[in-house]
Design a protein around this motif. Structure first.
Motif, short mmCIF file in Angstrom:
data_model
loop_
_atom_site.label_atom_id
_atom_site.label_comp_id
_atom_site.label_asym_id
_atom_site.label_seq_id
_atom_site.Cartn_x
_atom_site.Cartn_y
_atom_site.Cartn_z
N ARG A 55 0.83 -1.20 0.00
CA ARG A 55 0.00 0.00 0.00
C ARG A 55 0.86 1.26 0.00
NH1 ARG A 55 -2.50 -3.77 3.39
NH2 ARG A 55 -4.54 -4.41 2.61
N ALA A 56 0.33 2.29 -0.64
CA ALA A 56 1.07 3.55 -0.71
C ALA A 56 0.84 4.40 0.54
CB ALA A 56 0.63 4.34 -1.94
N HIS A 57 0.00 3.91 1.44
CA HIS A 57 -0.29 4.65 2.66
C HIS A 57 -0.34 3.67 3.83
CE1 HIS A 57 -2.05 7.30 5.61
NE2 HIS A 57 -3.15 6.57 5.69
N ILE A 58 0.49 3.88 4.83
CA ILE A 58 0.50 3.04 6.02
C ILE A 58 0.08 3.91 7.20
CG2 ILE A 58 1.90 1.55 7.50
CD1 ILE A 58 3.72 1.07 5.12
N PRO A 59 -1.08 3.64 7.83
CA PRO A 59 -1.63 4.56 8.83
C PRO A 59 -0.76 4.72 10.06
CG PRO A 59 -2.86 2.50 8.76
CD PRO A 59 -1.95 2.49 7.59
N LEU A 60 0.06 3.73 10.42
CA LEU A 60 0.88 3.85 11.62
C LEU A 60 2.19 4.56 11.34
CD1 LEU A 60 0.34 0.34 13.24
CD2 LEU A 60 -0.93 2.45 13.58
N ASN A 61 2.46 4.88 10.09
CA ASN A 61 3.68 5.58 9.70
C ASN A 61 3.29 6.98 9.24
OD1 ASN A 61 6.05 6.53 8.37
ND2 ASN A 61 6.71 4.41 8.04
N PRO A 62 3.90 8.03 9.82
CA PRO A 62 3.52 9.39 9.43
C PRO A 62 3.84 9.72 7.98
CG PRO A 62 5.50 9.42 10.80
CD PRO A 62 4.96 8.01 10.84
N ARG A 63 4.73 8.94 7.36
CA ARG A 63 5.09 9.21 5.96
C ARG A 63 4.06 8.59 5.03
NH1 ARG A 63 10.99 7.62 4.43
NH2 ARG A 63 10.31 8.78 2.59
N THR A 64 3.87 9.22 3.90
CA THR A 64 2.99 8.67 2.88
C THR A 64 3.67 8.77 1.53
OG1 THR A 64 0.84 8.86 1.80
CG2 THR A 64 1.82 10.90 2.62
N TRP A 65 3.41 7.77 0.68
CA TRP A 65 4.06 7.73 -0.63
C TRP A 65 3.02 7.87 -1.74
CZ3 TRP A 65 5.27 4.34 3.38
CH2 TRP A 65 6.51 4.57 3.97
N ARG A 66 1.94 8.53 -1.45
CA ARG A 66 0.90 8.70 -2.46
C ARG A 66 1.40 9.55 -3.63
NH1 ARG A 66 -5.01 9.25 0.41
NH2 ARG A 66 -4.77 7.56 1.91
N ASN A 67 2.31 10.46 -3.37
CA ASN A 67 2.83 11.28 -4.46
C ASN A 67 3.55 10.43 -5.51
OD1 ASN A 67 1.82 13.53 -3.21
ND2 ASN A 67 3.78 14.27 -2.44
N ILE A 68 4.17 9.32 -5.08
CA ILE A 68 4.79 8.40 -6.02
C ILE A 68 3.71 7.70 -6.85
CG2 ILE A 68 6.25 6.38 -6.28
CD1 ILE A 68 7.74 8.85 -5.33
N LEU A 69 2.64 7.31 -6.18
CA LEU A 69 1.51 6.68 -6.88
C LEU A 69 0.93 7.64 -7.91
CD1 LEU A 69 -0.68 4.51 -7.28
CD2 LEU A 69 -1.89 5.50 -5.32
N TYR A 70 0.80 8.92 -7.54
CA TYR A 70 0.27 9.90 -8.49
C TYR A 70 1.18 10.03 -9.71
CZ TYR A 70 -2.41 11.32 -4.35
OH TYR A 70 -3.21 11.34 -3.24
N GLY A 71 2.49 9.93 -9.48
CA GLY A 71 3.42 10.02 -10.61
C GLY A 71 3.26 8.85 -11.57
N LEU A 72 3.07 7.64 -11.04
CA LEU A 72 2.83 6.48 -11.90
C LEU A 72 1.54 6.63 -12.69
CD1 LEU A 72 3.82 3.62 -9.40
CD2 LEU A 72 5.21 4.55 -11.27
N MET A 73 0.52 7.21 -12.04
CA MET A 73 -0.74 7.44 -12.72
C MET A 73 -0.60 8.54 -13.77
SD MET A 73 -3.40 7.18 -9.48
CE MET A 73 -4.86 7.11 -10.50
N HIS A 74 0.23 9.55 -13.49
CA HIS A 74 0.43 10.67 -14.40
C HIS A 74 0.99 10.20 -15.74
CE1 HIS A 74 2.75 14.14 -16.02
NE2 HIS A 74 1.71 14.84 -15.60
N THR A 75 1.86 9.17 -15.68
CA THR A 75 2.48 8.70 -16.92
C THR A 75 1.84 7.43 -17.46
OG1 THR A 75 4.68 8.42 -17.90
CG2 THR A 75 4.21 7.14 -15.93
N ASN A 76 0.73 6.98 -16.80
CA ASN A 76 -0.05 5.83 -17.29
C ASN A 76 0.76 4.55 -17.38
OD1 ASN A 76 -2.56 7.27 -17.71
ND2 ASN A 76 -1.58 8.22 -19.49
#
Length: 344
Positions: A55-76
């Motif tokens: 998962r790109a988001h782990i609730p017990l970790n303050p960090r999130t990697w959704r911006n990386i997921l958005y980048g993968l979606m941006h380039t299809n």
């Protein structure tokens, strides 16, 4: 993606050199250009098709990697599961709302999804339609952020905890259950499990599980869910009620399902075959000619045909290799005479 074997890629993907890399979200960095594609670094660069199993988001970790997921979606980037489904699975209320569409179409008997109430914040938690209930804060997994609420007084206590969190919460009826179940789907392969535990969350050291039959009912549930979410790898979780002897669907999990140890090797083979078939579909010359009229991410219903074609190609290749390795038969006397005449 360490379960994929590079030599098999070299055979199937038109003898292209394919390098497989595995990385956690925090090891990935990228830049996506609208006109020239993506530059992606994971120490080193991964193949241009990804199979997401975390998962790109782990609730017990303050960090999130959704911006990386958005980048993968941006380039299809093509992905199993689709990046769109991975994006929706970051928040459970979104998935529940989509599953509820199936319930409305099939009815409670056709798709017994558990009832649920959504509260966007603590101020809206003024009352509940049912007690006891299971209250959940945000999107969490493995039993975190979840507690039993027996009455209005306990709901008020829980409300005071939610007030300190900048999160939504949900409430579901607390079901007295004797076992929970999971229906797993990987491409066209299905499994079903039944788990027993003394912990009401289904966790604990004393839990054990067993394989059960994949009934037509189970198959229809997971097929409906995977189709509406456009998922190739997923699992439906639910519980069996001791009060009314009915089974209720609790949630849908995406590709981060966790494989059962005794079936892990076989399931990894199913995942590998699924990824290979999808790569063949996306990157083969025939797919490029039809890309304008079809999506780059085929629906799960086409997976079985893709795997069958892949197996036919492997069989044909094995035959050619065996033929090449076999010693050539000596020329006949007739051939020798004809060759001799050419030089006379």
């Amino acid at each position: 993606m360490k379960y994929l074997k590079a030599p098999l890629f070299l055979v199937v993907i038109m003898f292209f050199s394919v390098k497989v890399e595995m990385a956690h979200w925090d090891e990935i960095n990228l830049v996506s250009y609208s006109d020239s594609g993506i530059i992606l670094d994971i120490r080193p660069t991964p193949p241009p098709l990804s199979s997401s199993s975390s998962r790109a988001h782990i609730p017990l970790n303050p960090r999130t990697w959704r911006n990386i997921l958005y980048g993968l979606m941006h380039t299809n980037i093509p992905c199993i599961n689709t990046l769109q489904s991975l994006y929706m699975c970051q928040e459970k209320p979104i998935v529940y709302g989509i599953l509820n569409q199936i319930k409305r179409k099939k009815g409670k008997e056709g798709f017994p999804l558990i009832d649920q109430t959504y509260y966007p914040n603590w101020r809206s938690m003024t009352f509940s339609s049912y007690f006891p209930l299971v209250a959940k804060i945000g999107t969490a997994h493995a039993g975190f952020g979840k507690m039993k609420v027996a009455n209005e007084s306990e709901l008020e206590d829980f409300r005071s905890v939610v007030a300190l969190q900048d999160k939504y919460c949900t409430g579901e009826p607390l079901i007295k259950w004797d076992y929970d179940f999971r229906i797993q789907k990987i491409g066209s392969h299905y499994r079903a499990f039944r788990r027993f535990s003394s912990n009401w969350k289904g966790k604990g050291m004393n839990q054990h599980d067993e394989d059960i039959e994949v009934t037509e009912k189970y198959k229809s549930w997971i097929d409906e869910a995977s189709k509406i979410m456009n998922m190739d790898i997923c699992a439906l979780d639910g519980v069996h009620s001791t009060d009314d002897d009915q089974e209720y669907i609790i949630e849908l999990n995406d590709s981060a399902i966790g494989l059962v140890g005794r079936h892990q090797a076989e399931d990894l083979d199913h995942i590998r075959a699924l990824v290979l078939a999808r790569m063949q579909s996306v990157f083969s010359p025939s797919s490029s000619s039809s890309s304008s009229s079809s999506s780059s991410s085929p629906s799960p219903s086409s997976t079985e045909d893709e795997i069958a074609k892949l197996q036919e190609q492997i069989t044909a290749l094995k035959f050619e290799l065996a033929k090449a390795k076999s010693p050539a038969s000596p020329p006949s006397e007739k051939v020798k005479k004809e060759e001799k005449k050419k030089f006379e």
